[in-house]
Design an enzyme around this catalytic site. Structure first.
Site, PDB file in Angstrom:
ATOM      1  N   GLU A  40      11.797  15.419  -0.719  1.00  0.00           N
ATOM      2  CA  GLU A  40      12.783  15.888  -1.683  1.00  0.00           C
ATOM      3  C   GLU A  40      13.406  14.686  -2.387  1.00  0.00           C
ATOM      4  O   GLU A  40      13.795  13.715  -1.744  1.00  0.00           O
ATOM      5  CB  GLU A  40      13.864  16.692  -0.971  1.00  0.00           C
ATOM      6  CG  GLU A  40      14.945  17.227  -1.892  1.00  0.00           C
ATOM      7  CD  GLU A  40      16.050  17.905  -1.118  1.00  0.00           C
ATOM      8  OE1 GLU A  40      16.152  19.138  -1.191  1.00  0.00           O
ATOM      9  OE2 GLU A  40      16.824  17.199  -0.429  1.00  0.00           O
TER      10      GLU A  40
ATOM     11  N   LYS B  45      15.370  30.358   4.521  1.00  0.00           N
ATOM     12  CA  LYS B  45      16.652  31.072   4.492  1.00  0.00           C
ATOM     13  C   LYS B  45      16.399  32.564   4.702  1.00  0.00           C
ATOM     14  O   LYS B  45      16.487  33.382   3.783  1.00  0.00           O
ATOM     15  CB  LYS B  45      17.366  30.804   3.165  1.00  0.00           C
ATOM     16  CG  LYS B  45      17.705  29.327   2.964  1.00  0.00           C
ATOM     17  CD  LYS B  45      18.251  29.069   1.571  1.00  0.00           C
ATOM     18  CE  LYS B  45      18.512  27.569   1.372  1.00  0.00           C
ATOM     19  NZ  LYS B  45      18.982  27.248   0.002  1.00  0.00           N
TER      20      LYS B  45
ATOM     21  N   LYS C 200      14.098  15.386   3.634  1.00  0.00           N
ATOM     22  CA  LYS C 200      15.228  15.639   2.747  1.00  0.00           C
ATOM     23  C   LYS C 200      16.223  14.487   2.831  1.00  0.00           C
ATOM     24  O   LYS C 200      15.991  13.492   3.517  1.00  0.00           O
ATOM     25  CB  LYS C 200      15.871  16.983   3.108  1.00  0.00           C
ATOM     26  CG  LYS C 200      14.855  18.137   3.117  1.00  0.00           C
ATOM     27  CD  LYS C 200      15.493  19.478   3.309  1.00  0.00           C
ATOM     28  CE  LYS C 200      15.994  20.008   1.981  1.00  0.00           C
ATOM     29  NZ  LYS C 200      16.420  21.437   2.079  1.00  0.00           N
TER      30      LYS C 200
ATOM     31  N   ARG D 117      16.727  55.408  11.971  1.00  0.00           N
ATOM     32  CA  ARG D 117      17.537  54.317  11.428  1.00  0.00           C
ATOM     33  C   ARG D 117      16.826  52.968  11.531  1.00  0.00           C
ATOM     34  O   ARG D 117      16.811  52.190  10.573  1.00  0.00           O
ATOM     35  CB  ARG D 117      18.873  54.244  12.151  1.00  0.00           C
ATOM     36  CG  ARG D 117      19.846  53.196  11.622  1.00  0.00           C
ATOM     37  CD  ARG D 117      20.354  53.544  10.225  1.00  0.00           C
ATOM     38  NE  ARG D 117      19.531  53.023   9.140  1.00  0.00           N
ATOM     39  CZ  ARG D 117      19.414  53.627   7.966  1.00  0.00           C
ATOM     40  NH1 ARG D 117      20.017  54.765   7.720  1.00  0.00           N
ATOM     41  NH2 ARG D 117      18.659  53.087   7.031  1.00  0.00           N
TER      42      ARG D 117
ATOM     43  N   ASP E 206      15.001  18.288  -6.659  1.00  0.00           N
ATOM     44  CA  ASP E 206      16.201  18.998  -6.246  1.00  0.00           C
ATOM     45  C   ASP E 206      17.261  18.970  -7.342  1.00  0.00           C
ATOM     46  O   ASP E 206      17.799  17.911  -7.678  1.00  0.00           O
ATOM     47  CB  ASP E 206      16.756  18.373  -4.959  1.00  0.00           C
ATOM     48  CG  ASP E 206      17.978  19.104  -4.439  1.00  0.00           C
ATOM     49  OD1 ASP E 206      17.999  20.342  -4.506  1.00  0.00           O
ATOM     50  OD2 ASP E 206      18.912  18.428  -3.972  1.00  0.00           O
TER      51      ASP E 206
END
Length: 284
Positions: free
Chosen positions: A200, A139, A171, A104, A221
């Site tokens: 960004e 992510k 950002k 597994r 963005d």
């Protein structure tokens, strides 16, 4: 086979991944495997039930070798290879208890990483001929970032920064907290002069500010297609341009044709759908 250089993470990192997987799956022992005679040996055949791009072979192998160092493992494909649905991709022979106990965890690694590689290959194919490089993001599945970023390379994609330590990505909230794009860029150059500086931006005015601040790369963005094209004309090669936001297989080709350098796609690593694999055992 992908043209991107495939360098698997260090063996100690792979082993650590396997140890964590076994700690949660096997724990104090495999109660069901105890039903099998301790010295029994078996063979197993691994079949891929769908078209896929392979990734994660080293993790798969490490799972079985952790429980049976003498296990025989024979692969047909390599990481980065495309396999057709129904292909027998691996054959194993070893201790029967070890084969069922490791199954597994081994399949979990291979299914996850091959899923990432397969998704990446589809995005890379969609921008073929444009010169655009498809990037991953942060992510990722917690604890498996380097594994998934390796899988992205298996699919022909490229890696963005690994973490918060190997590049400066300014950002919206950083800009607010630092007092503006110019102030943020100046602080970045002063504190981390050797790192890539990416900023960004959300509109053309911020693009101009980022260019004036000397950014190495600028992330557009959620720009519309017309604004992307205008941004490419404004930048004129003074900084690399990256597109982020609203990227999927239906939009990426159009984005790539605007003339940008990179397109980052969070879906490569966060939208996980396991590749369908089947391991069938046969006692000797």
């Amino acid at each position: 086979m992908t043209s991107v250089q495939l360098v698997s993470p260090a063996s100690d990192l792979i082993q650590a991944d396997v140890e964590r997987a076994f700690a949660e799956d096997i724990g104090s022992g495999d109660a069901t495997a105890d039903l099998i005679p301790a010295n029994a040996t078996a063979s197993a055949t691994l079949t891929c039930r769908e078209d896929a791009v392979m990734a994660g072979i080293d993790w798969f192998n490490a799972c079985f070798r952790r429980l049976d160092p003498k296990v025989q493992i024979d692969w047909t494909p390599r990481d980065g290879d495309h396999v057709a649905a129904g292909s027998v991709i691996c054959r194993l022979r070893g201790n029967a208890r070890a084969l069922v106990s490791a199954e597994r965890s081994a399949l979990n690694f291979l299914q996850l990483l091959s899923s990432t590689a397969t998704a990446t290959a589809a995005y890379v194919a969609a921008v073929a001929g444009t010169g655009v490089r498809v990037l991953d993001t942060r992510k990722t599945v917690p604890g498996l970032r380097l594994a998934q970023k390796y899988a992205v390379r298996c699919g022909g994609g490229h890696n963005h920064r690994v973490g918060l330590y190997d590049a400066v990505l300014v950002k919206e909230n950083h800009i607010i907290a630092a007092g503006g794009i110019k102030a943020a860029a100046e602080a970045a150059r002063r504190l981390h002069p050797s790192l890539l500086l990416e900023i960004e931006v959300e509109n053309l005015d911020e693009l101009q500010q980022a260019l004036a601040a000397g950014a190495d790369r600028i992330m557009l963005d959620n720009f519309t297609l017309p604004l992307m094209r205008e941004a490419v004309g404004i930048a004129k090669g003074r900084a690399e341009l990256e597109i982020s936001g609203n990227v999927d297989l239906s939009t990426i080709a159009g984005y790539a044709q605007t003339g940008v350098d990179f397109i980052s796609v969070g879906a490569l690593t966060k939208h996980v759908r396991a590749v369908d694999l089947s391991l069938r055992l046969q006692l000797d």
